[in-house]
Design a protein around this motif. Structure first.
Motif, PDB file in Angstrom:
ATOM      1  N   PHE A  12       3.211  -1.594   4.203  1.00 51.91           N
ATOM      2  CA  PHE A  12       2.968  -0.174   3.974  1.00 51.91           C
ATOM      3  C   PHE A  12       4.285   0.534   3.672  1.00 51.91           C
ATOM      4  O   PHE A  12       5.314   0.257   4.287  1.00 51.91           O
ATOM      5  CB  PHE A  12       2.302   0.454   5.201  1.00 51.91           C
ATOM      6  CG  PHE A  12       0.933  -0.081   5.487  1.00 51.91           C
ATOM      7  CD1 PHE A  12      -0.184   0.446   4.871  1.00 51.91           C
ATOM      8  CD2 PHE A  12       0.765  -1.144   6.367  1.00 51.91           C
ATOM      9  CE1 PHE A  12      -1.454  -0.065   5.131  1.00 51.91           C
ATOM     10  CE2 PHE A  12      -0.497  -1.661   6.635  1.00 51.91           C
ATOM     11  CZ  PHE A  12      -1.617  -1.123   6.018  1.00 51.91           C
ATOM     12  N   ALA A  13       4.234   1.451   2.729  1.00 50.74           N
ATOM     13  CA  ALA A  13       5.428   2.177   2.296  1.00 50.74           C
ATOM     14  C   ALA A  13       5.920   3.152   3.353  1.00 50.74           C
ATOM     15  O   ALA A  13       5.201   3.521   4.284  1.00 50.74           O
ATOM     16  CB  ALA A  13       5.128   2.932   0.997  1.00 50.74           C
ATOM     17  N   HIS A  14       7.188   3.558   3.182  1.00 48.52           N
ATOM     18  CA  HIS A  14       7.804   4.651   3.949  1.00 48.52           C
ATOM     19  C   HIS A  14       7.724   4.431   5.455  1.00 48.52           C
ATOM     20  O   HIS A  14       7.402   5.349   6.218  1.00 48.52           O
ATOM     21  CB  HIS A  14       7.150   5.992   3.586  1.00 48.52           C
ATOM     22  CG  HIS A  14       7.052   6.234   2.117  1.00 48.52           C
ATOM     23  ND1 HIS A  14       5.985   6.885   1.526  1.00 48.52           N
ATOM     24  CD2 HIS A  14       7.880   5.887   1.089  1.00 48.52           C
ATOM     25  CE1 HIS A  14       6.168   6.937   0.221  1.00 48.52           C
ATOM     26  NE2 HIS A  14       7.310   6.328  -0.063  1.00 48.52           N
ATOM     27  N   ASP A  22       8.142  -0.879   5.071  1.00 48.45           N
ATOM     28  CA  ASP A  22       9.483  -0.860   4.489  1.00 48.45           C
ATOM     29  C   ASP A  22      10.408   0.005   5.344  1.00 48.45           C
ATOM     30  O   ASP A  22       9.975   0.697   6.267  1.00 48.45           O
ATOM     31  CB  ASP A  22       9.463  -0.462   3.012  1.00 48.45           C
ATOM     32  CG  ASP A  22       9.185   1.011   2.747  1.00 48.45           C
ATOM     33  OD1 ASP A  22       9.434   1.842   3.645  1.00 48.45           O
ATOM     34  OD2 ASP A  22       8.736   1.341   1.638  1.00 48.45           O
ATOM     35  N   SER A  23      11.683  -0.055   5.030  1.00 45.93           N
ATOM     36  CA  SER A  23      12.713   0.583   5.857  1.00 45.93           C
ATOM     37  C   SER A  23      12.961   2.037   5.498  1.00 45.93           C
ATOM     38  O   SER A  23      13.826   2.685   6.108  1.00 45.93           O
ATOM     39  CB  SER A  23      14.032  -0.194   5.711  1.00 45.93           C
ATOM     40  OG  SER A  23      14.475  -0.158   4.354  1.00 45.93           O
ATOM     41  N   HIS A  24      12.219   2.566   4.530  1.00 43.63           N
ATOM     42  CA  HIS A  24      12.513   3.901   4.014  1.00 43.63           C
ATOM     43  C   HIS A  24      11.989   4.982   4.966  1.00 43.63           C
ATOM     44  O   HIS A  24      10.981   5.643   4.705  1.00 43.63           O
ATOM     45  CB  HIS A  24      11.928   4.067   2.614  1.00 43.63           C
ATOM     46  CG  HIS A  24      12.306   5.366   1.964  1.00 43.63           C
ATOM     47  ND1 HIS A  24      13.534   5.958   2.128  1.00 43.63           N
ATOM     48  CD2 HIS A  24      11.600   6.200   1.150  1.00 43.63           C
ATOM     49  CE1 HIS A  24      13.569   7.093   1.455  1.00 43.63           C
ATOM     50  NE2 HIS A  24      12.410   7.255   0.857  1.00 43.63           N
ATOM     51  N   ILE A  53       0.854  -1.194   0.000  1.00 45.21           N
ATOM     52  CA  ILE A  53       0.000   0.000   0.000  1.00 45.21           C
ATOM     53  C   ILE A  53       0.885   1.237   0.000  1.00 45.21           C
ATOM     54  O   ILE A  53       1.719   1.432   0.883  1.00 45.21           O
ATOM     55  CB  ILE A  53      -0.963  -0.010   1.197  1.00 45.21           C
ATOM     56  CG1 ILE A  53      -1.909  -1.208   1.069  1.00 45.21           C
ATOM     57  CG2 ILE A  53      -1.736   1.304   1.265  1.00 45.21           C
ATOM     58  CD1 ILE A  53      -2.947  -1.322   2.151  1.00 45.21           C
ATOM     59  N   HIS A  54       0.702   2.059  -1.027  1.00 48.47           N
ATOM     60  CA  HIS A  54       1.542   3.232  -1.256  1.00 48.47           C
ATOM     61  C   HIS A  54       0.679   4.492  -1.187  1.00 48.47           C
ATOM     62  O   HIS A  54      -0.405   4.534  -1.748  1.00 48.47           O
ATOM     63  CB  HIS A  54       2.190   3.132  -2.643  1.00 48.47           C
ATOM     64  CG  HIS A  54       3.338   4.062  -2.853  1.00 48.47           C
ATOM     65  ND1 HIS A  54       3.191   5.428  -2.920  1.00 48.47           N
ATOM     66  CD2 HIS A  54       4.678   3.822  -3.006  1.00 48.47           C
ATOM     67  CE1 HIS A  54       4.365   5.991  -3.122  1.00 48.47           C
ATOM     68  NE2 HIS A  54       5.289   5.036  -3.175  1.00 48.47           N
ATOM     69  N   PRO A  55       1.158   5.544  -0.507  1.00 46.52           N
ATOM     70  CA  PRO A  55       0.357   6.772  -0.448  1.00 46.52           C
ATOM     71  C   PRO A  55       0.254   7.448  -1.805  1.00 46.52           C
ATOM     72  O   PRO A  55       1.203   7.442  -2.598  1.00 46.52           O
ATOM     73  CB  PRO A  55       1.135   7.638   0.543  1.00 46.52           C
ATOM     74  CG  PRO A  55       2.549   7.163   0.429  1.00 46.52           C
ATOM     75  CD  PRO A  55       2.450   5.684   0.190  1.00 46.52           C
TER      76      PRO A  55
END
Length: 338
Positions: A229-231, A272-274, A180-182
């Motif tokens: 989930f991203a970021h 994720d690790s970002h 899932i990306h914003p």
């Protein structure tokens, strides 16, 4: 196709790709501002949204040979490739959205079949019509995709809407990972200055998606759904104390669909690790467990990691075992790689 991946790899689950040439879907369908590419300089192109410049991209966004060279340079063994979120086109007519999705997915399918030990594919689907989204998800499963990427909302509909339950069930039954990306950040029209939609809006948008999925009971209804989930999960995990306090003090407003403490869901999804911050990365690991953190760089964009994997590899507050889990074991489990 059965692929056996070696151990002790670096797997980057968050990278974006686009075909070198895009059809002019606006002319094809007769409406809208679908993205086209204008190759204005050698190795550079403008993503055009109608007649407006959306973003300038470099050759590594579409040229697989350049991408492979950079993977070798950055010591990334496998990239998980997905489309750029602006390409979701959820606003399009349903059947047209399917046409766009199929074009993008066919491009990714060619790459993962040509380089099956270097790339893993995440599909895109027309979420504006769940039945068509499931149809395309099923097709992509047969093409070798390991999962699907969707936006944090669908035309500002939260992911709690009942119609999306069928899609989550399909991901679960097809054993497809969900990223899932914003995108289309809430209120972005009011914070356009200073690049705030990307700096402030994106973390809040991801927190919106996580909170909605928790409070609506998605993780209870679909216990085998593998969601990332991203970021770093955006601003959700850093604000879990406030979210939990709200659940405790105003259950009449917060716990209306799910009586369970939101903190109990930490560790039931991946991020994720970002995070762009080693201290924050360590905090997230302490909250959700290192086995739920996967390497993600947001390659090849400037707001992503300049050197994919560097944040994890150079984090002095992480053990070598923790780094190995983030770079290899956790991505492998999320994607169910052999």
């Amino acid at each position: 196709m059965y692929i056996c991946f070696k151990k002790n790899m670096s797997i980057d689950i968050h990278t974006h790709i686009i075909p070198a040439e895009l059809p002019d879907f606006s002319k094809q369908f007769g409406y809208g501002e679908f993205i086209t590419l204008h190759h204005h300089l050698p190795n550079k192109a403008w993503m055009m949204q109608g007649d407006k410049k959306f973003r300038e991209i470099d050759i590594n966004c579409w040229d697989v040979s350049v991408r492979l060279e950079e993977m070798d340079k950055f010591k990334i063994d496998i990239q998980v490739i997905s489309t750029i979120p602006v390409m979701f086109s959820y606003w399009a007519k349903h059947e047209d959205g399917l046409v766009v999705s199929r074009f993008l997915n066919d491009h990714i399918a060619e790459i993962i079949n040509q380089y099956p030990k270097k790339f893993v594919g995440l599909a895109t689907v027309p979420m504006q019509d769940v039945s068509l989204a499931i149809k395309e998800l099923e097709r992509c499963k047969t093409l070798g995709f390991k999962g699907v990427q969707i936006g944090s909302n669908v035309n500002q509909k939260n992911l709690t809407e009942q119609e999306f339950g069928e899609f989550f069930a399909a991901c679960e039954s097809l054993d497809m990972a969900l990223f899932i990306h914003p995108w289309q950040m809430m209120g972005q029209e009011y914070i356009s200055k200073y690049w705030l939609p990307w700096l402030v809006g994106m973390p809040a948008e991801t927190a919106r998606a996580i909170a909605n999925m928790i409070f609506s009971g998605v993780f209870d209804k679909h216990p085998n759904l593998r969601v990332c989930f991203a970021h770093g999960g955006g601003s959700f995990i850093p604000t879990i104390g406030r979210i939990e306090h709200g659940w405790e003090c105003r259950p009449d407003l917060v716990a209306i669909d799910n009586p369970n403490n939101p903190r109990n869901y930490l560790g039931k999804f991946w991020v994720d690790s970002h995070t762009c911050d080693k201290k924050l990365l360590k905090y997230i690991i302490d909250e959700i467990g290192v086995d739920k953190v996967v390497q993600g760089s947001d390659y090849p964009f400037p707001l992503g990691e300049a050197v994919p994997g560097e944040l994890v590899r150079t984090a002095n507050n992480l053990s070598e075992k923790e780094k190995h889990i983030i770079l290899d074991e956790a991505p492998r489990k999320w994607l169910k790689l052999e």
